[in-house]
Design an enzyme around this catalytic site. Structure first.
Site, short mmCIF file in Angstrom:
data_model
loop_
_atom_site.label_atom_id
_atom_site.label_comp_id
_atom_site.label_asym_id
_atom_site.label_seq_id
_atom_site.Cartn_x
_atom_site.Cartn_y
_atom_site.Cartn_z
N GLY A 114 -19.12 40.35 17.73
CA GLY A 114 -19.55 39.04 18.30
C GLY A 114 -19.09 38.06 17.17
N CYS A 147 -37.97 17.07 9.86
CA CYS A 147 -39.20 16.84 8.82
C CYS A 147 -39.58 18.22 8.38
CB CYS A 147 -40.45 16.27 9.59
SG CYS A 147 -39.86 14.46 9.93
C1 PLP Z 1 -26.11 41.08 17.80
C2 PLP Z 1 -25.43 42.43 18.47
C3 PLP Z 1 -23.96 42.61 18.21
C4 PLP Z 1 -23.04 41.71 17.64
O1 PLP Z 1 -23.17 41.76 16.31
P1 PLP Z 1 -22.09 40.88 15.43
O2 PLP Z 1 -22.57 40.80 14.09
O3 PLP Z 1 -22.17 39.63 15.76
O4 PLP Z 1 -20.83 41.46 15.85
C5 PLP Z 1 -23.33 43.91 18.66
N1 PLP Z 1 -24.49 44.90 19.21
C6 PLP Z 1 -25.85 44.48 19.40
C7 PLP Z 1 -26.69 45.73 19.96
C8 PLP Z 1 -26.12 43.41 18.92
O5 PLP Z 1 -27.73 43.14 18.95
#
Ligand code: PLP
Length: 419
Positions: A278, A344
């Site tokens: 991600g 705030c």
């Molecule tokens: C959040 C998540 C990802 C992605 O994580 P990154 O650190 O953004 O690469 C992948 N797999 C699962 C199951 C997640 O919850």
């Protein structure tokens, strides 16, 4: 590498002048570079080449904007999703259902049913209880759910506690020691087709060692399952690789180093690999552009008050996260200041007594590396409308999510009939 560079003294996103863009869309706004997203996806693909034909399922929660997902879908990315909302987004952006993985610790029966009817590729399930429920839902619909068990390998990811997910005390996955029994039980359930094992130990990992330890445990589990006569086709190795935020900190491992480690550890597994990056893909591809409202001399520090706040970019207050802060038109001077938003809360602080570009009221400032877990975590706290999101493509740009209006914001409330 990203495409946010100074040109003629002004920060640009690809070929777009951010001062000119701010004049058009107002501030604050998120700005995404499609060239950077594409580049990062290709770097990940390249790093994972030589691992057969892996599915790179972009973790939608990092940045769920439809234009971001579509940019990736066009390059062949799948989607890792954690709610029916994310599945609908992935489909709307053009990700084929057979490239969609449904993760998450709390899928409801309604979400399971909807995902089954959409024909997604696989459910990553996180408990024996979920297995029983998913089987019932699937059988009721006359379907079979392909499932991978997400295991909790009890490994310390060495990252911020709030983004560690693979320790025994975390809510995620089933304890790896129970996986053989859970897999055997799932085999007997009418609505399930157990196809593999999944693991994801946390986010913003700065070292490969915990990932390698987790993957080794998964490898041992696959061997054990096969020895017990089970079929294992898939290993989903999750996401989590860190990216550079603070230039003063050591660089996280490169995607190429990660790929080499995976190749070494998974040699002989004889499975199709899935990855769920991600942050690695979108983190550096986005910035948050904000305007300085005013500066203020405090009792102990100078404050720079900007028009973005913790509701727009939560990471600093939630995770103590560090974002580089740059003037859009730097004046070749620096100052030491505490950069805050208007909300705030004392936690509405982006940087404390940091040396930053000197700025004055009216200047634009960019929070760098805000493409992941930025806009998606925004709220309307303090009745602040959600900010605009803009995507740049060469000299082109498009508002990929227009700024919410006060009418959008307030008009959702209803006055109870007895008032
Ligand atoms: C959040 C998540 C990802 C992605 O994580 P990154 O650190 O953004 O690469 C992948 N797999 C699962 C199951 C997640 O919850």
């Amino acid at each position: 590498m990203d495409h946010f560079q100074l040109r003629n003294g002004v920060l640009h996103a690809e070929d777009v002048d951010l001062e000119a863009l701010a004049a058009r869309v107002g501030t604050p706004f998120y700005c995404y570079s499609s060239a950077t997203i594409e580049r990062h996806f290709r770097v990940v693909q390249e790093a994972l080449s030589g691992l057969g034909d892996p599915l790179i399922a972009y973790a939608v929660k990092a940045n769920p904007n439809l234009s971001v997902i579509r940019t990736l879908a066009r390059l062949g990315a799948g989607a890792d999703t954690v709610s029916i909302g994310e599945i609908e987004r992935a489909l709307a952006a053009g990700v084929p259902p057979e490239r969609i993985v449904f993760s998450g610790v709390g899928k409801t029966r309604d979400e399971m049913a909807a995902a089954l009817l959409k024909g997604i590729r696989q459910f990553n399930i996180e408990s024996e209880e979920e297995a029983v429920e998913l089987s019932a839902v699937a059988a009721g619909l006359g379907r079979t759910a392909r499932v991978a068990f997400r295991v909790n390998p009890d490994v310390d990811a060495g990252t911020h506690a709030k983004i560690s997910t693979g320790k025994a005390e975390n809510k995620f996955g089933i304890p790896i020691g129970r996986a053989p029994a859970a897999y055997a039980q799932a085999q007997t359930l009418p609505g399930l087709d157990p196809v593999g094992i999944a693991v994801h130990i946390g986010s913003q990992l700065g070292s490969l060692a915990p990932l390698e330890a987790a993957f080794e445990r998964v490898g041992a589990l696959i061997a054990e399952l096969r020895a017990a006569g089970h079929r294992v086709e898939i290993a989903d190795l999750g996401g989590g690789l860190g990216i550079p935020y603070d230039p003063a900190q050591p660089l996280p491992p490169s995607p190429a180093d990660y790929g080499a480690m995976v190749k070494r550890v998974t040699a002989g597994w004889d499975v199709r690999l899935i990855f769920e990056p991600g942050r690695l893909i979108v983190g550096n591809a986005g910035i948050l552009v904000t305007r300085v409202i005013r500066t203020k001399r405090g009792g102990a520090t100078e404050f720079v008050i900007v028009d973005a706040a913790m509701n727009d970019l939560l990471r600093p207050s939630l995770y103590d996260a560090w974002h580089d802060i740059r003037a859009v038109r730097p004046r070749a001077e620096t100052t030491t200041a505490t950069v805050v938003g208007p909300v705030c809360e004392t936690g509405d602080t982006f940087a404390t007594r940091r040396t930053v570009d000197a700025v004055e009221a009216g200047d634009l400032v960019a929070f760098m590396t805000a493409g992941a877990y930025g806009a998606t975590m925004a709220s309307t706290y303090n009745s602040r409308p959600l900010v605009a999101e803009v995507m740049v493509h060469g000299a082109d740009w498009a508002e990929v999510r227009p700024r919410e209006t006060l009418e959008d914001l307030i008009g959702r409330d209803r006055i109870a009939p007895w008032l």
